[in-house]
Motif scaffolding. Structure first.
Motif, PDB file in Angstrom:
ATOM      1  N   GLU A  83       0.825  -1.207   0.000  1.00 58.91           N
ATOM      2  CA  GLU A  83       0.000   0.000   0.000  1.00 58.91           C
ATOM      3  C   GLU A  83       0.863   1.262   0.000  1.00 58.91           C
ATOM      4  O   GLU A  83       0.511   2.271  -0.592  1.00 58.91           O
ATOM      5  CB  GLU A  83      -0.945   0.029   1.201  1.00 58.91           C
ATOM      6  CG  GLU A  83      -2.086  -0.963   1.096  1.00 58.91           C
ATOM      7  CD  GLU A  83      -1.727  -2.321   1.667  1.00 58.91           C
ATOM      8  OE1 GLU A  83      -0.556  -2.517   2.060  1.00 58.91           O
ATOM      9  OE2 GLU A  83      -2.596  -3.190   1.701  1.00 58.91           O
ATOM     10  N   GLU A  86       2.170   2.459  -3.426  1.00 60.68           N
ATOM     11  CA  GLU A  86       1.231   3.188  -4.286  1.00 60.68           C
ATOM     12  C   GLU A  86       1.219   4.649  -3.870  1.00 60.68           C
ATOM     13  O   GLU A  86       0.364   5.100  -3.129  1.00 60.68           O
ATOM     14  CB  GLU A  86      -0.163   2.589  -4.158  1.00 60.68           C
ATOM     15  CG  GLU A  86      -0.229   1.150  -4.582  1.00 60.68           C
ATOM     16  CD  GLU A  86      -1.543   0.497  -4.198  1.00 60.68           C
ATOM     17  OE1 GLU A  86      -2.435   1.201  -3.696  1.00 60.68           O
ATOM     18  OE2 GLU A  86      -1.653  -0.713  -4.385  1.00 60.68           O
ATOM     19  N   ARG A  87       2.173   5.384  -4.333  1.00 61.38           N
ATOM     20  CA  ARG A  87       2.325   6.795  -3.965  1.00 61.38           C
ATOM     21  C   ARG A  87       1.351   7.632  -4.783  1.00 61.38           C
ATOM     22  O   ARG A  87       1.392   7.604  -6.005  1.00 61.38           O
ATOM     23  CB  ARG A  87       3.737   7.254  -4.232  1.00 61.38           C
ATOM     24  CG  ARG A  87       3.931   8.729  -4.030  1.00 61.38           C
ATOM     25  CD  ARG A  87       5.361   9.089  -4.128  1.00 61.38           C
ATOM     26  NE  ARG A  87       5.896   9.006  -2.795  1.00 61.38           N
ATOM     27  CZ  ARG A  87       7.161   9.146  -2.491  1.00 61.38           C
ATOM     28  NH1 ARG A  87       8.031   9.338  -3.431  1.00 61.38           N
ATOM     29  NH2 ARG A  87       7.573   9.083  -1.261  1.00 61.38           N
ATOM     30  N   GLY A 151       8.034   3.881  -1.208  1.00 56.97           N
ATOM     31  CA  GLY A 151       7.383   4.277  -2.454  1.00 56.97           C
ATOM     32  C   GLY A 151       8.266   5.088  -3.365  1.00 56.97           C
ATOM     33  O   GLY A 151       7.883   5.441  -4.450  1.00 56.97           O
TER      34      GLY A 151
END
Length: 157
Positions: A83, A86-87, A151
């Protein structure tokens, strides 16, 4: 109410309002960084309360929090790696937090710890306060780098 308790109350208002807002919603990266900032603020508040109430045992709680707070952030960074990768493209808050976390810790911790060291005087209490300050700054640097690396592409192999 003495000055230490007033400083703790102000830090609660200034330190926890942004962290509650950041942790309440938004991308996972912002929530984890807000948790990291909340740990820093909570530790500093506990140190101020220890001096304000003249309870040296509260300093031990701050020491535990200074050790476990950054460790918790590293655990979150490891468990939520997918998670965090996901930048969001246009989240200004996340980018601002990433850039501000280490300088914020490097400024806020001495502003609290050094006056407490002066009030405590030389001895075991001062050494403990300096150790807590070093743990807070060092832990914040490590956890912020771990969060920005997840990220940022630095860990691509």
């Amino acid at each position: 109410m003495n000055g230490w308790l007033l400083a703790a109350a102000l830090l609660l208002l200034v330190g926890f309002a942004p962290t509650v807002w950041g942790a309440a919603g938004g991308p996972v990266r912002r929530r984890v960084m807000a948790q990291n900032l909340a740990t820093l603020a909570a530790c500093l508040v506990v140190l101020l309360l220890a001096q304000g109430y003249a309870r040296p045992a509260y300093v031990d709680l701050a020491l535990v929090l200074a050790v476990l707070g950054p460790a918790g952030t590293l655990v979150y960074a490891r468990l939520l790696a997918g998670e965090l990768a996901e930048r969001p493209a246009h989240d200004r808050v996340v980018r601002t937090l990433e850039r501000a976390m280490t300088p914020l810790a490097a400024v806020a911790v001495p502003l609290v710890v050094l006056p407490l060291c002066v009030a405590a005087g030389p001895g075991r209490a001062m050494v403990k306060l300096l150790a807590i300050g070093a743990l807070l700054v060092g832990g914040n640097i490590v956890s912020t780098r771990a969060l920005s690396r997840e990220g940022g592409g630095a860990s691509r192999g």
